[in-house]
Design a protein around this motif. Structure first.
Motif, PDB file in Angstrom:
ATOM      1  N   MET A   1      79.942  27.592 -22.453  1.00 41.98           N
ATOM      2  CA  MET A   1      81.357  27.428 -22.732  1.00 41.98           C
ATOM      3  C   MET A   1      82.539  27.255 -21.689  1.00 41.98           C
ATOM      4  N   GLU A   2      82.567  25.664 -21.898  1.00 40.90           N
ATOM      5  CA  GLU A   2      83.260  25.251 -20.824  1.00 40.90           C
ATOM      6  C   GLU A   2      84.937  25.215 -21.093  1.00 40.90           C
ATOM      7  N   LYS A   3      86.141  24.892 -20.105  1.00 41.69           N
ATOM      8  CA  LYS A   3      87.048  25.043 -20.948  1.00 41.69           C
ATOM      9  C   LYS A   3      88.219  24.064 -20.011  1.00 41.69           C
ATOM     10  N   ILE A   4      88.982  23.269 -20.271  1.00 42.05           N
ATOM     11  CA  ILE A   4      89.166  21.875 -19.238  1.00 42.05           C
ATOM     12  C   ILE A   4      91.127  21.960 -19.965  1.00 42.05           C
ATOM     13  N   LEU A   5      91.365  21.920 -18.794  1.00 41.51           N
ATOM     14  CA  LEU A   5      93.296  21.692 -18.818  1.00 41.51           C
ATOM     15  C   LEU A   5      93.883  20.921 -18.249  1.00 41.51           C
ATOM     16  N   ILE A   6      94.312  19.697 -19.213  1.00 42.20           N
ATOM     17  CA  ILE A   6      95.279  19.246 -18.594  1.00 42.20           C
ATOM     18  C   ILE A   6      96.912  19.349 -19.110  1.00 42.20           C
ATOM     19  N   PRO A   7      97.648  18.965 -17.898  1.00 36.62           N
ATOM     20  CA  PRO A   7      99.066  18.998 -18.100  1.00 36.62           C
ATOM     21  C   PRO A   7      99.096  17.903 -18.651  1.00 36.62           C
ATOM     22  N   ILE A   8     100.094  17.413 -19.980  1.00 39.07           N
ATOM     23  CA  ILE A   8     100.505  16.430 -20.620  1.00 39.07           C
ATOM     24  C   ILE A   8     102.338  16.225 -20.654  1.00 39.07           C
ATOM     25  N   TYR A   9     101.876  15.083 -20.603  1.00 41.50           N
ATOM     26  CA  TYR A   9     103.854  14.673 -21.071  1.00 41.50           C
ATOM     27  C   TYR A   9     104.128  13.331 -22.299  1.00 41.50           C
ATOM     28  N   ASN A  10     104.382  14.220 -23.390  1.00 41.22           N
ATOM     29  CA  ASN A  10     103.657  12.619 -24.507  1.00 41.22           C
ATOM     30  C   ASN A  10     102.612  12.616 -24.850  1.00 41.22           C
ATOM     31  N   GLN A  11     102.204  11.360 -25.017  1.00 43.84           N
ATOM     32  CA  GLN A  11     100.461  11.362 -25.000  1.00 43.84           C
ATOM     33  C   GLN A  11      99.480  11.054 -23.698  1.00 43.84           C
ATOM     34  N   ASP A  12     100.221  11.186 -22.702  1.00 43.79           N
ATOM     35  CA  ASP A  12      99.465  10.556 -21.328  1.00 43.79           C
ATOM     36  C   ASP A  12      99.904  11.938 -20.347  1.00 43.79           C
ATOM     37  N   ILE A  13      98.964  11.903 -19.928  1.00 39.09           N
ATOM     38  CA  ILE A  13      98.628  13.169 -18.361  1.00 39.09           C
ATOM     39  C   ILE A  13      99.818  13.295 -18.085  1.00 39.09           C
ATOM     40  N   ALA A  14     101.197  14.036 -17.957  1.00 36.30           N
ATOM     41  CA  ALA A  14     101.466  14.154 -16.924  1.00 36.30           C
ATOM     42  C   ALA A  14     102.052  13.975 -15.237  1.00 36.30           C
ATOM     43  N   PRO A  15     102.714  13.354 -14.793  1.00 37.39           N
ATOM     44  CA  PRO A  15     102.896  12.276 -13.751  1.00 37.39           C
ATOM     45  C   PRO A  15     101.862  13.741 -12.103  1.00 37.39           C
ATOM     46  N   ARG A  16     103.023  14.549 -12.531  1.00 36.69           N
ATOM     47  CA  ARG A  16     103.066  16.125 -11.761  1.00 36.69           C
ATOM     48  C   ARG A  16     103.063  17.275 -12.594  1.00 36.69           C
ATOM     49  N   PHE A  17     101.448  17.797 -11.804  1.00 35.32           N
ATOM     50  CA  PHE A  17     101.120  18.979 -11.734  1.00 35.32           C
ATOM     51  C   PHE A  17     102.579  19.831 -12.234  1.00 35.32           C
ATOM     52  N   ASP A  18     103.212  19.874 -10.909  1.00 38.39           N
ATOM     53  CA  ASP A  18     104.336  20.636 -10.664  1.00 38.39           C
ATOM     54  C   ASP A  18     105.377  20.817 -11.771  1.00 38.39           C
ATOM     55  N   LEU A  19     105.503  20.024 -13.013  1.00 39.16           N
ATOM     56  CA  LEU A  19     106.965  19.523 -13.624  1.00 39.16           C
ATOM     57  C   LEU A  19     105.905  19.648 -15.293  1.00 39.16           C
ATOM     58  N   LYS A  78      89.453  28.616  -5.480  1.00 37.51           N
ATOM     59  CA  LYS A  78      89.269  29.807  -7.150  1.00 37.51           C
ATOM     60  C   LYS A  78      87.898  29.287  -7.399  1.00 37.51           C
ATOM     61  N   LYS A  79      87.283  27.806  -7.307  1.00 34.47           N
ATOM     62  CA  LYS A  79      86.335  27.521  -8.366  1.00 34.47           C
ATOM     63  C   LYS A  79      86.151  26.316  -8.730  1.00 34.47           C
ATOM     64  N   VAL A  80      87.522  26.161  -8.638  1.00 36.40           N
ATOM     65  CA  VAL A  80      87.985  24.986 -10.143  1.00 36.40           C
ATOM     66  C   VAL A  80      87.868  23.998  -9.798  1.00 36.40           C
ATOM     67  N   ARG A  81      86.894  23.217 -11.120  1.00 35.63           N
ATOM     68  CA  ARG A  81      86.845  21.765 -10.304  1.00 35.63           C
ATOM     69  C   ARG A  81      88.125  20.866 -10.901  1.00 35.63           C
ATOM     70  N   ILE A  82      88.680  19.909  -9.830  1.00 39.11           N
ATOM     71  CA  ILE A  82      89.706  19.400 -10.359  1.00 39.11           C
ATOM     72  C   ILE A  82      89.901  17.957  -9.673  1.00 39.11           C
ATOM     73  N   LEU A  83      90.079  16.745 -10.942  1.00 33.61           N
ATOM     74  CA  LEU A  83      90.060  15.881 -10.998  1.00 33.61           C
ATOM     75  C   LEU A  83      91.733  14.608 -11.604  1.00 33.61           C
ATOM     76  N   ASP A  84      91.848  14.936  -9.483  1.00 29.54           N
ATOM     77  CA  ASP A  84      93.269  14.192  -9.457  1.00 29.54           C
ATOM     78  C   ASP A  84      93.189  13.005  -9.719  1.00 29.54           C
ATOM     79  N   SER A  85      94.601  12.606  -9.804  1.00 31.26           N
ATOM     80  CA  SER A  85      95.963  11.469  -9.756  1.00 31.26           C
ATOM     81  C   SER A  85      94.520  10.681 -10.244  1.00 31.26           C
ATOM     82  N   VAL A  86      94.872  11.431 -11.627  1.00 30.46           N
ATOM     83  CA  VAL A  86      94.392  10.454 -12.431  1.00 30.46           C
ATOM     84  C   VAL A  86      95.785   9.719 -13.838  1.00 30.46           C
ATOM     85  N   ILE A  87      95.737   8.843 -14.192  1.00 32.11           N
ATOM     86  CA  ILE A  87      96.543   8.192 -14.644  1.00 32.11           C
ATOM     87  C   ILE A  87      96.262   7.688 -16.261  1.00 32.11           C
ATOM     88  N   GLY A  88      97.408   7.600 -17.288  1.00 30.09           N
ATOM     89  CA  GLY A  88      96.851   7.635 -18.548  1.00 30.09           C
ATOM     90  C   GLY A  88      96.820   8.656 -19.654  1.00 30.09           C
TER      91      GLY A  88
END
Length: 119
Positions: A1-19, A78-88
C-alpha cells in the motif's frame, strides 16, 4: 500500500505547503489501478501539523507546490519522497503520478497564447 498526500486549494495544488488548509490523501493498493481518495480539512494552516499528519499517517510521497527548505529537509530525512514545485490541478498531478510520469517542477497548466486570435 502506498499513500500520497497533496495539499490543495480548490481544485489546484496549494501554492504553498505551509498555507494549505485542505489535503487529499490517495491510497494505492497493489493490484488496484484506481486509488482511494480521502479529503481532509485542517483546522488551520500549519506546516508543523502537516508534517505530523504526513508522518503519523504513513505518507510515502508528498506532491506540493512551494515548500520551505527546512520542511523539505526534515521530511526527506524521514524518508518521505517529495515532488515539489508542481503547479496545476491536483487531479492531473495525481493521474500523472499514478502513471509514473510526474516530476518535481512540473507545470500542468497550458499557457494561453495571446495575440493568436487575429486581434
Amino acid at each position: 500500500m502506498e499513500k500520497i498526500l497533496i495539499p490543495i486549494y480548490n481544485q489546484d495544488i496549494a501554492p504553498r505547503f505551509d498555507l494549505a488548509t485542505e489535503v487529499v490523501i490517495l491510497i494505492r493498493e497493489a493490484g488496484n489501478p484506481l486509488p482511494e481518495e480521502r479529503m481532509m480539512v485542517l483546522p488551520q494552516a500549519s506546516a508543523e501539523q502537516l508534517c505530523h499528519l504526513i508522518l503519523s499517517d504513513g505518507i510515502s510521497t508528498l506532491i506540493c507546490g512551494g515548500i520551505e527548505e527546512e520542511y523539505f529537509q526534515y521530511l526527506s530525512w524521514k524518508k518521505v519522497r517529495i515532488l515539489d514545485s508542481v503547479i496545476g490541478p491536483w487531479r492531473k498531478a495525481a493521474d500523472l503520478f499514478m502513471e509514473g510520469r510526474l516530476k518535481a517542477g512540473d507545470i500542468l497548466r497550458k499557457r494561453r497564447m495571446e495575440g493568436l486570435d487575429g486581434a
